[in-house]
Design an enzyme around this catalytic site. Structure first.
Site, PDB file in Angstrom:
ATOM      1  CB  CYS A  70       5.153 -17.039 -50.654  1.00 46.95           C
ATOM      2  SG  CYS A  70       4.825 -16.376 -52.286  1.00 46.95           S
ATOM      3  CB  CYS A 206       2.759  -9.200 -50.756  1.00 50.08           C
ATOM      4  SG  CYS A 206       4.422  -9.513 -51.432  1.00 50.08           S
TER       5      CYS A 206
HETATM    6  N1  DGL Z   1       6.304 -12.540 -50.973  1.00 50.79           N
HETATM    7  C1  DGL Z   1       5.380 -13.073 -51.876  1.00 50.79           C
HETATM    8  C2  DGL Z   1       3.951 -12.992 -51.421  1.00 50.79           C
HETATM    9  O1  DGL Z   1       3.711 -13.009 -50.245  1.00 50.79           O
HETATM   10  C3  DGL Z   1       5.637 -13.075 -53.338  1.00 50.79           C
HETATM   11  C4  DGL Z   1       6.070 -11.851 -54.029  1.00 50.79           C
HETATM   12  C5  DGL Z   1       6.340 -12.150 -55.489  1.00 50.79           C
HETATM   13  O2  DGL Z   1       7.163 -13.028 -55.744  1.00 50.79           O
HETATM   14  O3  DGL Z   1       5.706 -11.527 -56.353  1.00 50.79           O
HETATM   15  O4  DGL Z   1       3.047 -12.956 -52.209  1.00 50.79           O
END
Ligand code: DGL
Length: 283
Positions: A70, A206
């Site tokens: 993440c 993301c």
């Molecule tokens: N998948 C996540 C990232 O890479 C987070 C997305 C979220 O929870 O807003 O930032």
């Protein structure tokens, strides 16, 4: 012993998928904090607290090494946790413990330089020849982590971050390609307008966006190179485990999927990406 993989939701599965391919025999526990997703619009302190709780949960499940799949957690929380929580946690535990992020491997892939390398600052003006667009959550964009860290290493690269507030929640909810495509087109158009031309390369900053990487590919000019975080993270983990044999990844091919949200099957968008049905247990 197992490798833990953490995300606010299903986005980290894009990284997990690559890790499983590279470490087929290893044991993995995936944790999606779906009760609290999305992280991208939350204040920093909340992101730190939620990320720490997720790591603790994975350590309790028998993991020694946790990969934060993440960007938001890696960019906002990781350094804080490494400085203020992990040293004490390690002392209380009789086994090794570490948390790795995905921003360092991404920046290494984007710059072609090892993390330790910092460019010598020269007084004269350096022409920015390589324009890199980073699509991310608002929290990652506001942290300016990609701008700051890439600028330290490559002064010829200009980074333009494009926050995409609605995308991770839509992907998490299993939105259709038809609903996602115009939004992605809009973000590509917005960053193109700010740059004054199309970007030379792009980072899907993301992990949710990798699930719909094809839609980004279709929105960007044909052939625009994408820097893939799952690949960069898997390569970095291979190197890390070579340097740190104290971290045992297990050898039973265990795959567990936990969620703080609703257990059971995930959306058809996620299953299509994953390739087989996927069922989550309650964390
Ligand atoms: N998948 C996540 C990232 O890479 C987070 C997305 C979220 O929870 O807003 O930032």
């Amino acid at each position: 012993m197992a490798i833990g993989v953490f995300d606010s939701g299903v986005g980290g599965l894009s990284v997990h998928h690559k890790l499983v391919e590279r470490f087929a025999a290893a044991d993995f526990v995936y944790l999606a904090d779906q009760a609290n997703t999305p992280y991208g619009g939350r204040p920093g302190e909340e992101i730190v607290a939620l990320t720490r709780a997720g790591c603790e949960r994975l350590f309790d499940e028998g993991c020694d090494l946790v990969v934060l799949a993440c960007n938001t957690a890696s960019g906002i929380a990781l350094r804080r946790l490494q400085q203020t929580w992990l040293p004490g946690f390690r002392r209380e535990r009789s086994r090794p413990a570490n948390v790795l992020g995905i921003i360092v491997p991404t920046i290494e892939a984007a710059t072609g330089l090892p993390w330790e390398h910092e460019a010598e600052r020269r007084g004269d003006k350096v022409e920015k020849l390589d324009i890199l667009a980073v699509f991310s959550t608002p929290a990652t964009a506001a942290s300016r982590v990609y701008e700051i860290e890439i600028d330290k290493r490559r002064q010829d690269v200009a980074v333009f971050s494009q926050p995409c507030p609605e995308l991770a929640p839509m992907i998490e909810a299993g939105a259709s390609a038809g609903d996602l495509a115009p939004i992605i087109d809009g973000h590509v158009a917005a960053v193109t307008q700010r740059i004054g031309r199309a970007p030379d390369r792009a980072i899907l900053g993301c992990t949710h966006y990798e699930i719909v990487a094809e839609l980004f590919r279709a929105a960007l000019p044909p052939g625009t190179p994408l820097i893939h975080q799952p690949q960069a993270t898997a390569d970095a983990l291979v190197r890390y485990l070579e340097r740190h044999p104290e971290y045992l990844a297990g050898a039973s091919g265990v795959r567990r999927f936990l969620t703080t949200g609703k257990p059971g099957a995930q959306s058809s968008l996620v299953e299509a990406f994953w390739g087989t049905p996927l069922s989550f247990e309650r964390a």
